[in-house]
Design an enzyme around this catalytic site. Structure first.
Site, PDB file in Angstrom:
ATOM      1  N   CYS A  87       0.853  -1.183   0.000  1.00 24.83           N
ATOM      2  CA  CYS A  87       0.000   0.000   0.000  1.00 24.83           C
ATOM      3  C   CYS A  87       0.897   1.244   0.000  1.00 24.83           C
ATOM      4  CB  CYS A  87      -0.887  -0.036   1.241  1.00 24.83           C
ATOM      5  SG  CYS A  87      -1.645   1.542   1.653  1.00 24.83           S
ATOM      6  N   GLU A  88       0.632   2.149  -0.907  1.00 28.04           N
ATOM      7  CA  GLU A  88       1.489   3.330  -0.997  1.00 28.04           C
ATOM      8  C   GLU A  88       1.252   4.321   0.137  1.00 28.04           C
ATOM      9  OE1 GLU A  88      -0.905   6.266  -4.049  1.00 28.04           O
ATOM     10  OE2 GLU A  88       0.464   4.801  -4.897  1.00 28.04           O
ATOM     11  N   HIS A  89       0.162   4.168   0.882  1.00 30.09           N
ATOM     12  CA  HIS A  89      -0.120   5.114   1.958  1.00 30.09           C
ATOM     13  C   HIS A  89       0.650   4.810   3.242  1.00 30.09           C
ATOM     14  CE1 HIS A  89      -4.137   5.455  -0.333  1.00 30.09           C
ATOM     15  NE2 HIS A  89      -3.306   6.389  -0.739  1.00 30.09           N
ATOM     16  N   HIS A  90       0.853   3.515   3.536  1.00 31.29           N
ATOM     17  CA  HIS A  90       1.539   3.144   4.781  1.00 31.29           C
ATOM     18  C   HIS A  90       2.742   2.226   4.539  1.00 31.29           C
ATOM     19  CE1 HIS A  90      -2.653   4.083   5.976  1.00 31.29           C
ATOM     20  NE2 HIS A  90      -2.014   4.758   6.908  1.00 31.29           N
ATOM     21  N   GLN A 128      -5.121  -0.581  -4.560  1.00 29.93           N
ATOM     22  CA  GLN A 128      -5.777  -1.683  -5.267  1.00 29.93           C
ATOM     23  C   GLN A 128      -6.584  -1.199  -6.468  1.00 29.93           C
ATOM     24  OE1 GLN A 128      -7.707  -4.546  -2.719  1.00 29.93           O
ATOM     25  NE2 GLN A 128      -9.118  -5.154  -4.332  1.00 29.93           N
ATOM     26  N   HIS A 156      -5.880  -6.001   3.367  1.00 37.47           N
ATOM     27  CA  HIS A 156      -4.919  -4.908   3.510  1.00 37.47           C
ATOM     28  C   HIS A 156      -4.421  -4.830   4.949  1.00 37.47           C
ATOM     29  CE1 HIS A 156      -5.738  -2.798  -0.421  1.00 37.47           C
ATOM     30  NE2 HIS A 156      -6.688  -3.711  -0.372  1.00 37.47           N
ATOM     31  N   CYS A 158      -2.821  -2.544   6.301  1.00 39.07           N
ATOM     32  CA  CYS A 158      -3.010  -1.201   6.866  1.00 39.07           C
ATOM     33  C   CYS A 158      -4.365  -1.071   7.541  1.00 39.07           C
ATOM     34  CB  CYS A 158      -2.820  -0.127   5.794  1.00 39.07           C
ATOM     35  SG  CYS A 158      -3.976  -0.225   4.413  1.00 39.07           S
TER      36      CYS A 158
END
Length: 195
Positions: A87-90, A128, A156, A158
């Site tokens: 995941c690019e956010h976390h 995703q 996920h 995250c």
């Protein structure tokens, strides 16, 4: 003969990322000189290169390397393709499976190439939704089939190990082009993948 495992990594990138990981670990209050952490920064640097190797791969070339003229014009499905991404956010993993279908339009592609392009796009920092669309568009634009369908189901980390901490949640994304925009074709695909 003893087990020999070969991996190739960019030495400069490994050294730079290793130093950053070492500082992060130290900033979190750990001792990077203790036994269990001595090689962790280097291992983490190599792991990140492996998990993001999709940036250095060309999915279009992968598909083009195994395209064949063929008159078959019914649905081709490869389902339950394992996928692992970050995941690019976390920068935490998400994992699950992809289901891909296409209807040839004079050309087919080697079946192993579909899981390979899933890996190319999954081995990047991702969401995703975009992963689904990138796979869909790559097949559609390269193979020019009568239609393409992609469904991804993933869990996920995250959402599981931080944040809302929902252990049993899964996320499903889908995309359809061409003939799969017709409800009867889409429904046939979804039935065949068990949805």
């Amino acid at each position: 003969m003893p087990y020999k495992h070969f991996e190739e990594y960019n030495i400069q990138v490994t050294d730079d990322v290793k130093d950053r990981y070492k500082h992060i670990i130290e900033d979190l209050g750990e001792n990077t000189q203790r036994d269990g952490l001595l090689k962790t920064p280097e291992r983490a640097a190599k792991a990140m290169q492996f998990l993001t190797q999709g940036y250095n791969q060309d999915p279009v070339e992968i598909l083009k390397s195994a395209m064949f003229k063929e008159s078959y014009n019914e649905m081709v499905i490869v389902k339950d393709i394992e996928l692992y991404s970050l995941c690019e956010h976390h920068i935490l993993p998400f994992f699950g499976k992809a289901h891909i279908a296409y209807i040839p339009n004079g050309q087919i592609v080697g079946l192993s190439k579909l899981p390979r392009i899933v890996d190319v796009f999954a081995r990047r920092l991702q969401v995703q939704e975009r992963l689904t669309e990138q796979i869909l568009d790559c097949i559609n634009d390269t193979l020019n089939p009568q239609g393409v369908a992609v469904v991804i189901e993933a869990s996920h980390m995250c959402m599981m190990m931080r944040g809302v901490q929902k252990q049993n949640s899964t996320t499903t994304t889908s995309g359809f082009r061409g003939q799969f925009e017709k409800i009867e074709t889409r429904n046939e695909f979804l039935k065949l993948i068990g949805k």
